[in-house]
Design a protein around this motif. Structure first.
Motif, mmCIF file in Angstrom:
data_model
loop_
_atom_site.group_PDB
_atom_site.id
_atom_site.type_symbol
_atom_site.label_atom_id
_atom_site.label_comp_id
_atom_site.label_asym_id
_atom_site.label_seq_id
_atom_site.Cartn_x
_atom_site.Cartn_y
_atom_site.Cartn_z
ATOM 1 N N LEU A 266 7.140 6.839 0.860
ATOM 2 C CA LEU A 266 8.569 6.347 0.681
ATOM 3 C C LEU A 266 9.572 7.642 0.965
ATOM 4 C CD1 LEU A 266 8.112 3.788 -1.941
ATOM 5 C CD2 LEU A 266 8.820 3.267 0.348
ATOM 6 N N ALA A 267 9.137 8.604 0.142
ATOM 7 C CA ALA A 267 9.872 9.692 0.229
ATOM 8 C C ALA A 267 9.860 10.522 1.620
ATOM 9 C CB ALA A 267 9.170 10.997 -0.894
ATOM 10 N N LEU A 268 9.031 10.315 2.332
ATOM 11 C CA LEU A 268 9.022 10.619 3.894
ATOM 12 C C LEU A 268 9.906 9.792 4.720
ATOM 13 C CD1 LEU A 268 7.556 12.752 5.863
ATOM 14 C CD2 LEU A 268 5.930 11.222 5.972
ATOM 15 N N MET A 269 9.761 8.541 4.439
ATOM 16 C CA MET A 269 10.567 7.698 5.197
ATOM 17 C C MET A 269 12.097 7.841 5.002
ATOM 18 S SD MET A 269 8.189 3.982 4.912
ATOM 19 C CE MET A 269 6.967 3.756 5.638
ATOM 20 N N LYS A 270 12.295 8.151 3.641
ATOM 21 C CA LYS A 270 13.706 8.248 3.533
ATOM 22 C C LYS A 270 14.285 9.308 4.084
ATOM 23 C CE LYS A 270 16.690 8.316 -0.581
ATOM 24 N NZ LYS A 270 16.656 8.659 -2.177
ATOM 25 N N GLN A 271 13.538 10.284 4.733
ATOM 26 C CA GLN A 271 14.017 11.314 5.667
ATOM 27 C C GLN A 271 14.502 11.206 6.871
ATOM 28 O OE1 GLN A 271 12.218 15.285 4.633
ATOM 29 N NE2 GLN A 271 10.809 13.995 3.253
ATOM 30 N N MET A 272 14.046 10.050 7.470
ATOM 31 C CA MET A 272 13.703 9.889 8.836
ATOM 32 C C MET A 272 15.458 9.455 9.240
ATOM 33 S SD MET A 272 9.985 7.851 9.208
ATOM 34 C CE MET A 272 8.573 8.826 9.033
ATOM 35 N N ARG A 273 15.626 9.539 10.541
ATOM 36 C CA ARG A 273 16.571 9.195 11.461
ATOM 37 C C ARG A 273 16.648 7.657 11.290
ATOM 38 N NH1 ARG A 273 16.451 7.295 16.493
ATOM 39 N NH2 ARG A 273 14.656 8.467 16.987
ATOM 40 N N LEU B 132 0.939 -1.222 -0.131
ATOM 41 C CA LEU B 132 -0.089 -0.113 -0.028
ATOM 42 C C LEU B 132 0.857 1.125 -0.112
ATOM 43 C CD1 LEU B 132 -2.689 -1.068 2.754
ATOM 44 C CD2 LEU B 132 -2.706 -0.939 0.056
ATOM 45 N N LEU B 133 2.110 1.151 0.336
ATOM 46 C CA LEU B 133 3.109 2.429 0.256
ATOM 47 C C LEU B 133 3.119 2.929 -0.978
ATOM 48 C CD1 LEU B 133 5.947 1.012 2.506
ATOM 49 C CD2 LEU B 133 4.288 2.533 3.092
ATOM 50 N N ASP B 134 3.195 4.282 -0.985
ATOM 51 C CA ASP B 134 3.038 5.086 -2.389
ATOM 52 C C ASP B 134 4.514 5.905 -2.334
ATOM 53 O OD1 ASP B 134 2.692 7.212 -0.863
ATOM 54 O OD2 ASP B 134 0.553 7.424 -1.932
ATOM 55 N N LYS C 103 4.689 -6.194 -5.780
ATOM 56 C CA LYS C 103 4.729 -4.997 -5.248
ATOM 57 C C LYS C 103 5.406 -4.993 -3.645
ATOM 58 C CE LYS C 103 2.363 -0.569 -5.006
ATOM 59 N NZ LYS C 103 1.256 0.157 -5.065
ATOM 60 N N VAL C 104 4.955 -6.048 -2.883
ATOM 61 C CA VAL C 104 5.539 -6.085 -1.651
ATOM 62 C C VAL C 104 7.171 -6.189 -1.680
ATOM 63 C CG1 VAL C 104 6.037 -7.701 0.379
ATOM 64 C CG2 VAL C 104 3.681 -7.339 -0.644
ATOM 65 N N VAL D 161 9.777 -3.377 -0.172
ATOM 66 C CA VAL D 161 10.781 -3.757 0.903
ATOM 67 C C VAL D 161 12.035 -3.478 0.187
ATOM 68 C CG1 VAL D 161 11.748 -5.807 1.806
ATOM 69 C CG2 VAL D 161 9.172 -5.582 2.132
ATOM 70 N N ALA D 162 12.279 -3.790 -0.832
ATOM 71 C CA ALA D 162 13.787 -3.646 -1.371
ATOM 72 C C ALA D 162 13.952 -1.802 -1.634
ATOM 73 C CB ALA D 162 13.835 -3.998 -2.795
ATOM 74 N N GLN D 163 12.981 -1.171 -1.990
ATOM 75 C CA GLN D 163 13.173 0.322 -1.918
ATOM 76 C C GLN D 163 13.553 0.896 -0.403
ATOM 77 O OE1 GLN D 163 9.341 0.807 -4.012
ATOM 78 N NE2 GLN D 163 10.386 2.834 -4.910
ATOM 79 N N VAL D 164 12.684 0.206 0.630
ATOM 80 C CA VAL D 164 13.103 0.800 1.909
ATOM 81 C C VAL D 164 14.491 0.397 2.517
ATOM 82 C CG1 VAL D 164 12.105 0.745 4.297
ATOM 83 C CG2 VAL D 164 10.459 0.811 2.453
ATOM 84 N N ASN D 165 14.891 -0.700 1.943
ATOM 85 C CA ASN D 165 16.232 -1.322 2.331
ATOM 86 C C ASN D 165 17.094 -0.433 1.837
ATOM 87 O OD1 ASN D 165 15.542 -3.545 3.708
ATOM 88 N ND2 ASN D 165 15.620 -5.045 2.071
#
Length: 347
Positions: free
Chosen positions: A269-276, A263-265, A305-306, A310-314
């Protein structure tokens, strides 16, 4: 009149949000309500002695998949040494087939079915204090004096803003994970999951949520685990919370979320990338990669898509991801589970 709410947790570091909710929701009712938390790793005799020494008139057990066998045995022994004590059960592992549970366990007087706050409050006020008959209280399954088992149906759901915030005093939660919810229910209908019974997803107001999150941040608690069943099922809700945590990060507190990664768009993902690193962590229930099993359990999931998400977040290098499987689903044999394990391990 004294009521003891009993939680038997899987580990010492866990706490039981449900019993704290029940106590907080009934603070203004003049019945003494006490809490007792134990773990399944303690000796049964030790827990039994402690429960007995509370000298409660009612002992209410919170029942889950990890403790139901232990709780049944504990309650049976309690009934032997204190037969005058009323024994109540509640929680998902008691709710889903309450009539059968009462047939099986003669020492249990009633089961709180489904969401418990308002039902528990009415049991205290109307039944224990005012002497009203159980037949007039919705949300319970109980045993009549004749032995007949009666089911009063499920109560209407509470608005989420009426659920109390239970963490005003953190002394009791030292060295424990704090559990927190901003929604109840799940939009999906996976057949193995009791959350699929709750047909309506309800959300806590963001104004309340941000105030409560700030409470955790100000006190620099180590970890807060959201118990929302699919945290990111409503983008505006999840984005607002993640944005708040990004902007108010204290450099210490970790927040844990159960999500559906497909469900992540791109915005999320752009928001998560900025996190500590360590600000948030994700728990993702893949359950199986066998498409026949996925269909049989009525699970809504895009496996490709899962894997991509997952790969993108990694690639961000800042977010721990925890992927789950379930052993023993329909049509899943050892070879199929082996393949699912390898698929998920690659992710």
């Amino acid at each position: 009149m004294k009521v003891l709410l009993v939680a038997v947790n899987a580990k010492y570091i866990h706490s039981n949000l449900a019993v704290y909710d029940l106590k907080a929701y009934t603070e203004n009712i003049p019945v003494e309500v006490e809490l007792a938390e134990y773990t399944i790793n303690q000796q049964q005799e030790e827990i039994l002695r402690d429960i007995y020494e509370h000298k409660a008139d009612v002992v209410a057990f919170s029942c889950y998949i990890w403790n139901i066998t232990y709780v049944k045995a504990l309650a049976e022994e309690l009934h032997k040494i204190a037969p005058q004590v009323q024994i109540w059960f509640g929680g998902p592992e008691a709710s889903y087939d309450a009539k059968q549970l009462l047939r099986e366990l003669s020492y249990v007087e009633l089961v709180i079915v489904g969401e418990g706050e308002e039902t528990f409050a009415q049991l205290l006020q109307k039944h224990l204090l005012d002497g009203e008959r159980l037949e007039n209280i919705v949300g319970i399954c109980y045993r009549e004096n004749t032995g007949e088992i009666c089911d009063n149906g499920i109560r209407e759901y509470l608005p989420m803003d009426k659920i109390p915030f239970v963490y005003h005093n953190l002394d009791r939660f030292a060295h424990k994970i704090l559990y927190y919810e901003t929604s109840r229910g799940c939009p999906f209908r996976c057949s193995y999951c009791l959350s699929s019974i709750d047909k309506k997803v309800r959300f806590r107001s963001l104004s309340l949520v941000t105030r409560e999150l700030q409470f955790f941040l100000d006190r620099k608690v180590p970890q807060v685990k959201f118990v929302d069943r699919t945290f990111n099922c409503k983008k505006s809700h999840s984005m607002a919370i993640w944005q708040y945590l990004l902007e108010h990060d204290n450099g210490i507190t970790n927040f844990h979320f159960e999500i559906s990664s497909d469900l992540l768009d791109d915005d999320e993902l752009a928001l998560m990338k900025q996190m500590r690193p360590g600000l948030i962590q994700l728990e993702i229930g893949v359950q199986t990669t066998n498409l026949m099993v996925v269909k049989e359990i009525r699970r809504t999931m895009d496996l490709d898509k899962v894997a991509r998400r997952v790969a993108q977040v990694n690639t961000f290098g800042n977010i721990h991801q925890h992927l789950d499987l379930i052993a023993g689903l329909p049509y899943e044999d050892i070879e199929s589970f082996h393949r699912s394990f390898n698929d998920v391990y690659k992710m």
